[in-house]
Design a protein around this motif. Structure first.
Motif, PDB file in Angstrom:
ATOM      1  N   GLU A  82       0.841  -1.204   0.000  1.00  0.00           N
ATOM      2  CA  GLU A  82       0.000   0.000   0.000  1.00  0.00           C
ATOM      3  C   GLU A  82       0.877   1.255   0.000  1.00  0.00           C
ATOM      4  O   GLU A  82       0.735   2.125  -0.848  1.00  0.00           O
ATOM      5  CB  GLU A  82      -0.921   0.013   1.233  1.00  0.00           C
ATOM      6  N   LEU A  86       1.374   1.755  -4.073  1.00  0.00           N
ATOM      7  CA  LEU A  86       0.256   2.636  -4.433  1.00  0.00           C
ATOM      8  C   LEU A  86       0.476   4.079  -3.964  1.00  0.00           C
ATOM      9  O   LEU A  86       0.334   5.024  -4.743  1.00  0.00           O
ATOM     10  CB  LEU A  86      -1.045   2.104  -3.826  1.00  0.00           C
ATOM     11  N   LEU A  87       0.822   4.252  -2.691  1.00  0.00           N
ATOM     12  CA  LEU A  87       0.976   5.620  -2.195  1.00  0.00           C
ATOM     13  C   LEU A  87       2.238   6.262  -2.761  1.00  0.00           C
ATOM     14  O   LEU A  87       2.250   7.444  -3.083  1.00  0.00           O
ATOM     15  CB  LEU A  87       0.972   5.656  -0.664  1.00  0.00           C
ATOM     16  N   ARG A  90       1.219   7.568  -6.017  1.00  0.00           N
ATOM     17  CA  ARG A  90       0.412   8.786  -5.893  1.00  0.00           C
ATOM     18  C   ARG A  90       1.269   9.995  -5.538  1.00  0.00           C
ATOM     19  O   ARG A  90       1.068  11.082  -6.084  1.00  0.00           O
ATOM     20  CB  ARG A  90      -0.670   8.586  -4.815  1.00  0.00           C
ATOM     21  N   ARG A 100     -13.686   9.511  -8.525  1.00  0.00           N
ATOM     22  CA  ARG A 100     -14.463   8.275  -8.478  1.00  0.00           C
ATOM     23  C   ARG A 100     -15.936   8.547  -8.762  1.00  0.00           C
ATOM     24  O   ARG A 100     -16.664   9.080  -7.924  1.00  0.00           O
ATOM     25  CB  ARG A 100     -14.279   7.613  -7.097  1.00  0.00           C
ATOM     26  N   ARG A 115     -11.553  13.107  -4.358  1.00  0.00           N
ATOM     27  CA  ARG A 115     -10.818  12.844  -3.113  1.00  0.00           C
ATOM     28  C   ARG A 115      -9.417  13.416  -3.247  1.00  0.00           C
ATOM     29  O   ARG A 115      -8.697  13.067  -4.189  1.00  0.00           O
ATOM     30  CB  ARG A 115     -10.799  11.324  -2.924  1.00  0.00           C
ATOM     31  N   TYR A 122      -2.896  10.256   5.120  1.00  0.00           N
ATOM     32  CA  TYR A 122      -2.097   9.373   4.268  1.00  0.00           C
ATOM     33  C   TYR A 122      -0.653   9.844   4.121  1.00  0.00           C
ATOM     34  O   TYR A 122       0.194   9.093   3.643  1.00  0.00           O
ATOM     35  CB  TYR A 122      -2.729   9.263   2.876  1.00  0.00           C
ATOM     36  N   ASP A 231     -11.643   8.065   0.988  1.00  0.00           N
ATOM     37  CA  ASP A 231     -11.421   6.612   0.925  1.00  0.00           C
ATOM     38  C   ASP A 231     -12.669   5.890   1.424  1.00  0.00           C
ATOM     39  O   ASP A 231     -13.191   4.983   0.768  1.00  0.00           O
ATOM     40  CB  ASP A 231     -10.209   6.238   1.772  1.00  0.00           C
ATOM     41  N   GLU A 263      -7.468   2.707 -12.087  1.00  0.00           N
ATOM     42  CA  GLU A 263      -7.616   1.393 -11.443  1.00  0.00           C
ATOM     43  C   GLU A 263      -9.028   1.238 -10.906  1.00  0.00           C
ATOM     44  O   GLU A 263      -9.653   2.213 -10.510  1.00  0.00           O
ATOM     45  CB  GLU A 263      -6.630   1.260 -10.261  1.00  0.00           C
TER      46      GLU A 263
HETATM   47  C1  IPM Z   1      -8.190   2.801  -2.301  1.00  0.00           C
HETATM   48  C2  IPM Z   1      -7.512   1.788  -1.427  1.00  0.00           C
HETATM   49  C3  IPM Z   1      -6.171   2.341  -1.026  1.00  0.00           C
HETATM   50  C4  IPM Z   1      -6.404   3.622  -0.245  1.00  0.00           C
HETATM   51  C5  IPM Z   1      -5.264   1.408  -0.210  1.00  0.00           C
HETATM   52  C6  IPM Z   1      -5.147   0.050  -0.847  1.00  0.00           C
HETATM   53  C7  IPM Z   1      -3.919   2.029   0.015  1.00  0.00           C
HETATM   54  O1  IPM Z   1      -8.298   1.465  -0.327  1.00  0.00           O
HETATM   55  O2  IPM Z   1      -7.642   3.114  -3.371  1.00  0.00           O
HETATM   56  O3  IPM Z   1      -9.262   3.285  -1.947  1.00  0.00           O
HETATM   57  O4  IPM Z   1      -6.634   3.580   0.977  1.00  0.00           O
HETATM   58  O5  IPM Z   1      -6.386   4.681  -0.859  1.00  0.00           O
END
Ligand code: IPM
Ligand code: MN
Length: 330
Positions: A82, A86-87, A90, A100, A115, A122, A231, A263
């Motif tokens: 995560e 992913l982070l 970002r 979204r 968001r 985060y 989130d 994604e």
């Molecule tokens: C999302 C996911 C991610 C977040 C996690 C997997 C890091 O829950 O994309 O919503 O919390 O942003």
């Protein structure tokens, strides 16, 4: 038609299966992509410890977009992928908007959550004191910069004012308790609103917004909120609009200093991986968001239209069959 260069991260579990259907549908829509595959995620981490090398990030900076399935594998401790993948993506690629959309035509629901995607809780501010002792302390701060908050709010006002939207923007926060960050968000929101006289606005506390999401989601057009509230609210948004199997997202760098990343909101669902069972619609709709961002708006609209039957429950079956049926409608 120009070719777009897209990095593909199928990832773990059902990720590669749903991304394959997304690529199938994009191809059927007549858009040419030049793709480069990257083997990243929990599986790769367990194999050789690789998460997201800086050399890969540097390659990505010259791409037009990244299309990602899902990452996450049992056996990898929480936070490794995560935060590390992913982070990191970002933050390093400055994907400061997480967009979204939620649509349920039969119920008259059509709203988009914006968001903020690089700050808040985060950001990673905090730490431990006296870890492992009875007097242990853990803090996790929420980082809110005027710049970061304002650019998210501006993006949301621009979106609310765009031709396809209904000129209404709701700020969601918790200003009655988070009196520092909430104050900054509220002031930035009101000051930017002065430049967008044509947009009507509302404010909801996040707890109240949870009730409205369930009882009256039709009230929303565009919502802007912080990272953690966004989130949580977007999982709820998925749940009230047919399930997380239809929830798409774009992690956007609107300044276009690098690629944006697209994604599905859902995870890697290891329990059904490799069984051709996962619904690929969220991945396909995320592909449509990618097409929008690549300037292929006409193809994006056609893909969304083709997905309507799936969202209405008229297209069912295996992963590949749902992909085939959506592709056939193009
Ligand atoms: C999302 C996911 C991610 C977040 C996690 C997997 C890091 O829950 O994309 O919503 O919390 O942003
Ligand atoms: Mn989430």
């Amino acid at each position: 038609m120009s070719t777009h260069r897209v990095g593909i991260v199928g990832g773990d579990g059902i990720g590669p299966e749903v991304i394959a259907e997304g690529l199938k549908v994009i191809n059927a829509a007549g858009v040419k992509l030049e793709t480069v595959d990257y083997d990243l995620g929990g599986g790769r981490y367990l194999k050789d410890g690789t998460i997201l090398p800086d050399s890969v990030l540097d390659e990505w900076r010259s791409l037009d977009a990244i299309y990602l399935g899902a990452v996450g594998t049992p056996g990898v401790p929480p936070g490794v992928i995560e935060r590390g993948l992913l982070l990191k993506m970002r933050f390093e690629l400055d994907l400061y908007i997480n967009q979204r959309p939620f649509v349920d035509t039969a119920k008259g629901i059509d709203f988009i959550v914006i968001r903020e995607n690089t700050e808040g809780t985060y950001a990673g501010e905090g730490g431990f004191l006296r870890k492992g002792t009875p007097h242990e302390v853990a803090t996790q701060g929420s980082v809110n910069t005027r710049m970061g908050v304002e650019r998210a709010i501006r993006y949301a006002f621009d979106l609310a004012g765009s031709a396809a939207r209904r000129k209404h923007l709701t700020l969601v926060h918790k200003t009655n308790v988070l009196t520092f960050s909430g104050d900054l968000w509220e002031r930035a929101f009101n000051e930017v609103h002065a430049e967008y006289a044509a947009i009507a606005t509302a404010y909801n506390h996040v707890d109240a917004a949870c009730i409205y999401f369930v009882e009256d989601p039709q009230r929303y057009d565009v919502i802007v909120t912080d990272n953690l509230f966004g989130d949580i609210l977007t999982d709820l948004g998925g749940a009230v609009t047919g399930g997380i199997g239809f929830a798409a997202s774009g992690n956007l760098n609107p300044a276009r200093t690098g690629p944006s990343m697209f994604e599905p909101v859902h995870g890697s669902a290891p329990d059904i991986a490799g069984q051709n069972k996962a619904n690929p619609t969220a991945a396909i709709l995320s592909g449509a968001l990618m097409l929008d961002f690549l300037g292929e708006t006409e193809a994006a609209d056609r893909v969304r239209k083709a997905c309507e039957a799936s969202m209405a429950g008229e297209i069912t079956g295996s992963t590949t069959s749902v992909g085939d049926q959506i592709a056939a409608r193009l």
